[in-house]
Design a protein around this motif. Structure first.
Motif, PDB file in Angstrom:
ATOM      1  N   TYR A 120       0.601  -1.134  -0.014  1.00  0.00           N
ATOM      2  CA  TYR A 120      -0.009  -0.043  -0.116  1.00  0.00           C
ATOM      3  C   TYR A 120       0.825   1.204   0.087  1.00  0.00           C
ATOM      4  CZ  TYR A 120      -3.859  -3.347   0.884  1.00  0.00           C
ATOM      5  OH  TYR A 120      -4.626  -4.368   0.591  1.00  0.00           O
ATOM      6  N   VAL A 121       2.147   1.263   0.323  1.00  0.00           N
ATOM      7  CA  VAL A 121       2.740   2.474   0.274  1.00  0.00           C
ATOM      8  C   VAL A 121       3.648   2.542  -0.764  1.00  0.00           C
ATOM      9  CG1 VAL A 121       4.793   3.519   1.541  1.00  0.00           C
ATOM     10  CG2 VAL A 121       2.962   2.368   2.742  1.00  0.00           C
ATOM     11  N   SER A 122       4.099   1.357  -1.676  1.00  0.00           N
ATOM     12  CA  SER A 122       4.988   1.456  -2.810  1.00  0.00           C
ATOM     13  C   SER A 122       4.143   1.954  -3.938  1.00  0.00           C
ATOM     14  CB  SER A 122       5.870   0.279  -2.891  1.00  0.00           C
ATOM     15  OG  SER A 122       4.931  -0.825  -3.089  1.00  0.00           O
ATOM     16  N   PRO A 123       4.666   2.223  -4.964  1.00  0.00           N
ATOM     17  CA  PRO A 123       3.935   2.690  -6.276  1.00  0.00           C
ATOM     18  C   PRO A 123       3.753   1.316  -7.007  1.00  0.00           C
ATOM     19  CG  PRO A 123       6.188   3.585  -6.552  1.00  0.00           C
ATOM     20  CD  PRO A 123       6.046   2.875  -5.047  1.00  0.00           C
ATOM     21  N   THR A 124       2.420   1.228  -7.365  1.00  0.00           N
ATOM     22  CA  THR A 124       1.822   0.127  -8.297  1.00  0.00           C
ATOM     23  C   THR A 124       2.658  -0.385  -9.340  1.00  0.00           C
ATOM     24  OG1 THR A 124      -0.039   0.818  -8.817  1.00  0.00           O
ATOM     25  CG2 THR A 124      -0.248  -0.241  -6.668  1.00  0.00           C
ATOM     26  N   TYR A 125       3.056   0.762 -10.105  1.00  0.00           N
ATOM     27  CA  TYR A 125       3.548   0.365 -11.210  1.00  0.00           C
ATOM     28  C   TYR A 125       4.990  -0.100 -11.207  1.00  0.00           C
ATOM     29  CZ  TYR A 125       6.144   4.802 -10.021  1.00  0.00           C
ATOM     30  OH  TYR A 125       6.947   5.742  -9.873  1.00  0.00           O
ATOM     31  N   GLY A 126       5.640  -0.269 -10.086  1.00  0.00           N
ATOM     32  CA  GLY A 126       7.031  -0.715 -10.142  1.00  0.00           C
ATOM     33  C   GLY A 126       6.849  -2.434  -9.589  1.00  0.00           C
ATOM     34  N   ILE A 127       5.918  -2.776  -9.096  1.00  0.00           N
ATOM     35  CA  ILE A 127       5.605  -4.036  -8.672  1.00  0.00           C
ATOM     36  C   ILE A 127       4.425  -5.067  -9.888  1.00  0.00           C
ATOM     37  CG2 ILE A 127       4.730  -5.635  -6.759  1.00  0.00           C
ATOM     38  CD1 ILE A 127       5.373  -3.424  -5.027  1.00  0.00           C
ATOM     39  N   PRO A 128       5.211  -5.977 -10.283  1.00  0.00           N
ATOM     40  CA  PRO A 128       4.366  -6.924 -11.236  1.00  0.00           C
ATOM     41  C   PRO A 128       3.015  -7.394 -10.346  1.00  0.00           C
ATOM     42  CG  PRO A 128       6.567  -7.559 -11.264  1.00  0.00           C
ATOM     43  CD  PRO A 128       6.544  -6.707 -10.037  1.00  0.00           C
ATOM     44  N   THR A 129       1.882  -7.500 -11.055  1.00  0.00           N
ATOM     45  CA  THR A 129       0.757  -7.845 -10.450  1.00  0.00           C
ATOM     46  C   THR A 129       0.670  -9.150  -9.622  1.00  0.00           C
ATOM     47  OG1 THR A 129      -0.268  -6.719 -12.553  1.00  0.00           O
ATOM     48  CG2 THR A 129      -2.022  -8.292 -10.917  1.00  0.00           C
ATOM     49  N   LEU A 130       1.447 -10.165 -10.406  1.00  0.00           N
ATOM     50  CA  LEU A 130       1.671 -11.328  -9.508  1.00  0.00           C
ATOM     51  C   LEU A 130       2.325 -11.202  -8.318  1.00  0.00           C
ATOM     52  CD1 LEU A 130       0.909 -14.414  -9.850  1.00  0.00           C
ATOM     53  CD2 LEU A 130       3.302 -14.837 -10.854  1.00  0.00           C
ATOM     54  N   MET A 131       3.222 -10.336  -8.247  1.00  0.00           N
ATOM     55  CA  MET A 131       3.952 -10.074  -6.948  1.00  0.00           C
ATOM     56  C   MET A 131       3.178  -9.689  -5.893  1.00  0.00           C
ATOM     57  SD  MET A 131       6.493 -10.660  -5.123  1.00  0.00           S
ATOM     58  CE  MET A 131       7.916 -10.918  -5.856  1.00  0.00           C
ATOM     59  N   GLN A 132       2.396  -8.761  -6.449  1.00  0.00           N
ATOM     60  CA  GLN A 132       1.050  -8.075  -5.463  1.00  0.00           C
ATOM     61  C   GLN A 132       0.303  -9.076  -4.884  1.00  0.00           C
ATOM     62  OE1 GLN A 132      -0.669  -4.829  -7.697  1.00  0.00           O
ATOM     63  NE2 GLN A 132       1.044  -3.648  -7.817  1.00  0.00           N
ATOM     64  N   LYS A 133      -0.061 -10.078  -5.918  1.00  0.00           N
ATOM     65  CA  LYS A 133      -1.024 -11.094  -5.272  1.00  0.00           C
ATOM     66  C   LYS A 133      -0.464 -11.975  -4.349  1.00  0.00           C
ATOM     67  CE  LYS A 133      -3.816 -10.976  -9.462  1.00  0.00           C
ATOM     68  NZ  LYS A 133      -4.262 -11.357 -10.674  1.00  0.00           N
ATOM     69  N   ILE A 134       1.097 -12.186  -4.729  1.00  0.00           N
ATOM     70  CA  ILE A 134       1.784 -13.040  -3.663  1.00  0.00           C
ATOM     71  C   ILE A 134       2.072 -12.433  -2.261  1.00  0.00           C
ATOM     72  CG2 ILE A 134       3.793 -14.072  -3.234  1.00  0.00           C
ATOM     73  CD1 ILE A 134       4.086 -14.820  -6.311  1.00  0.00           C
ATOM     74  N   LEU A 135       2.125 -11.029  -2.285  1.00  0.00           N
ATOM     75  CA  LEU A 135       2.368 -10.327  -1.106  1.00  0.00           C
ATOM     76  C   LEU A 135       0.916 -10.218  -0.211  1.00  0.00           C
ATOM     77  CD1 LEU A 135       4.515  -7.566  -2.220  1.00  0.00           C
ATOM     78  CD2 LEU A 135       5.054  -9.194  -0.511  1.00  0.00           C
ATOM     79  N   ILE A 136      -0.086 -10.138  -0.967  1.00  0.00           N
ATOM     80  CA  ILE A 136      -1.235 -10.142  -0.274  1.00  0.00           C
ATOM     81  C   ILE A 136      -1.520 -11.841   0.422  1.00  0.00           C
ATOM     82  CG2 ILE A 136      -3.861 -10.109  -0.507  1.00  0.00           C
ATOM     83  CD1 ILE A 136      -3.318  -7.841  -2.715  1.00  0.00           C
ATOM     84  N   LEU A 137      -1.400 -12.489  -0.221  1.00  0.00           N
ATOM     85  CA  LEU A 137      -1.445 -14.226   0.355  1.00  0.00           C
ATOM     86  C   LEU A 137      -0.497 -14.385   1.633  1.00  0.00           C
ATOM     87  CD1 LEU A 137      -1.608 -16.398  -2.798  1.00  0.00           C
ATOM     88  CD2 LEU A 137      -3.354 -15.644  -1.213  1.00  0.00           C
ATOM     89  N   VAL A 138       0.530 -13.627   1.671  1.00  0.00           N
ATOM     90  CA  VAL A 138       1.589 -13.772   2.708  1.00  0.00           C
ATOM     91  C   VAL A 138       0.913 -13.123   4.052  1.00  0.00           C
ATOM     92  CG1 VAL A 138       3.721 -12.914   3.669  1.00  0.00           C
ATOM     93  CG2 VAL A 138       3.694 -13.761   1.455  1.00  0.00           C
ATOM     94  N   TYR A 139       0.244 -12.113   3.900  1.00  0.00           N
ATOM     95  CA  TYR A 139      -0.254 -11.355   5.152  1.00  0.00           C
ATOM     96  C   TYR A 139      -1.707 -12.082   5.254  1.00  0.00           C
ATOM     97  CZ  TYR A 139      -2.971  -7.677   2.696  1.00  0.00           C
ATOM     98  OH  TYR A 139      -3.763  -6.730   2.146  1.00  0.00           O
ATOM     99  N   SER A 140      -2.378 -12.535   4.484  1.00  0.00           N
ATOM    100  CA  SER A 140      -3.725 -12.823   4.654  1.00  0.00           C
ATOM    101  C   SER A 140      -3.783 -14.318   4.794  1.00  0.00           C
ATOM    102  CB  SER A 140      -4.718 -12.349   3.661  1.00  0.00           C
ATOM    103  OG  SER A 140      -4.459 -12.943   2.342  1.00  0.00           O
ATOM    104  N   VAL A 141      -2.720 -15.157   4.419  1.00  0.00           N
ATOM    105  CA  VAL A 141      -2.992 -16.407   4.638  1.00  0.00           C
ATOM    106  C   VAL A 141      -1.990 -17.189   5.443  1.00  0.00           C
ATOM    107  CG1 VAL A 141      -3.144 -18.687   3.601  1.00  0.00           C
ATOM    108  CG2 VAL A 141      -4.318 -16.864   2.443  1.00  0.00           C
ATOM    109  N   MET A 142      -0.776 -16.794   5.066  1.00  0.00           N
ATOM    110  CA  MET A 142       0.660 -17.432   5.680  1.00  0.00           C
ATOM    111  C   MET A 142       0.746 -16.855   7.050  1.00  0.00           C
ATOM    112  SD  MET A 142       1.374 -19.456   3.497  1.00  0.00           S
ATOM    113  CE  MET A 142       2.831 -19.877   4.002  1.00  0.00           C
ATOM    114  N   THR A 143       0.420 -15.537   7.518  1.00  0.00           N
ATOM    115  CA  THR A 143       0.806 -14.974   8.830  1.00  0.00           C
ATOM    116  C   THR A 143      -0.161 -15.936   9.840  1.00  0.00           C
ATOM    117  OG1 THR A 143       1.457 -12.974   7.749  1.00  0.00           O
ATOM    118  CG2 THR A 143       0.892 -13.018  10.308  1.00  0.00           C
ATOM    119  N   PRO A 144      -1.572 -16.139   9.557  1.00  0.00           N
ATOM    120  CA  PRO A 144      -2.161 -16.616  10.657  1.00  0.00           C
ATOM    121  C   PRO A 144      -1.862 -18.126  10.447  1.00  0.00           C
ATOM    122  CG  PRO A 144      -3.552 -15.221   9.198  1.00  0.00           C
ATOM    123  CD  PRO A 144      -2.227 -15.309   8.484  1.00  0.00           C
TER     124      PRO A 144
END
Length: 180
Positions: free
Chosen positions: A125-149
């Motif tokens: 949410y802080v970094s610009p989205t144009y620098g991060i590929p969409t797949l990498m954004q999805k993987i990061l979301i999974l880390v904090y919503s699935v892996m952390t719990p």
């Protein structure tokens, strides 16, 4: 002057690209993570409740945290599972807000969990989205919503000998009850 306003009622989710087999694989994988997360945190809640040696403020907090983690994953992962198999991938504005309220209000008292959760959120949410590929954004979301719990029960409890003993007693007690 003509002013018009629009109200956002839902967000369209992009999902993961890939064939139907990939979607099924992801569904099964996330379902396994969800079940393991529920079992791990549920075992902690049961151990804290059933073992009188764990009736101290620290374990009371740990049990409450595990209970909150169950609520957190139950507000996010079922939606992820539904959207993986759904043709229309959308989430309501209120549903999105509820998930955010659960993910931000959960207190992280351990450095690893804080780093995993808030670190990936900050990258998203802080970094610009144009620098991060969409797949990498999805993987990061999974880390904090699935892996952390999923890792919380391991991080918070299995390093503690009293909790290990209580979990062993609870889990062995379940096996004995099933055998009878």
């Amino acid at each position: 002057m003509n002013r018009s306003s629009t109200h956002v009622t839902e967000f369209v989710l992009l999902g993961f690209p890939g064939s139907w087999k990939t979607q099924i694989f992801l569904f099964v994988l996330f379902l396994m993570f969800y079940i393991l997360t529920l079992l791990g945190n549920g075992a902690i809640v049961c151990a804290v409740r059933c073992d009188s040696r764990l009736h101290t403020p620290m374990y009371f907090l740990l049990g409450n945290f595990a209970f909150l983690e169950i609520w957190y994953v139950s507000s996010t992962i079922p939606n992820i599972l539904t959207n993986i198999l759904s043709k229309t991938k959308a989430i309501s504005f209120s549903g999105c807000f509820l998930q955010f309220y659960f993910a931000f209000s959960t207190c992280g008292s351990h450095l690893v969990v804080v780093s995993l959760f808030y670190g990936t959120v900050m990258v998203m949410y802080v970094s610009p989205t144009y620098g991060i590929p969409t797949l990498m954004q999805k993987i990061l979301i999974l880390v904090y919503s699935v892996m952390t719990p999923l890792f919380n029960p391991l991080i918070y409890s299995l390093r503690n000998k009293d909790m290990k003993l209580a979990l062993r007693n609870v889990l062995l007690g379940m096996r004995i009850v099933k055998a009878i």
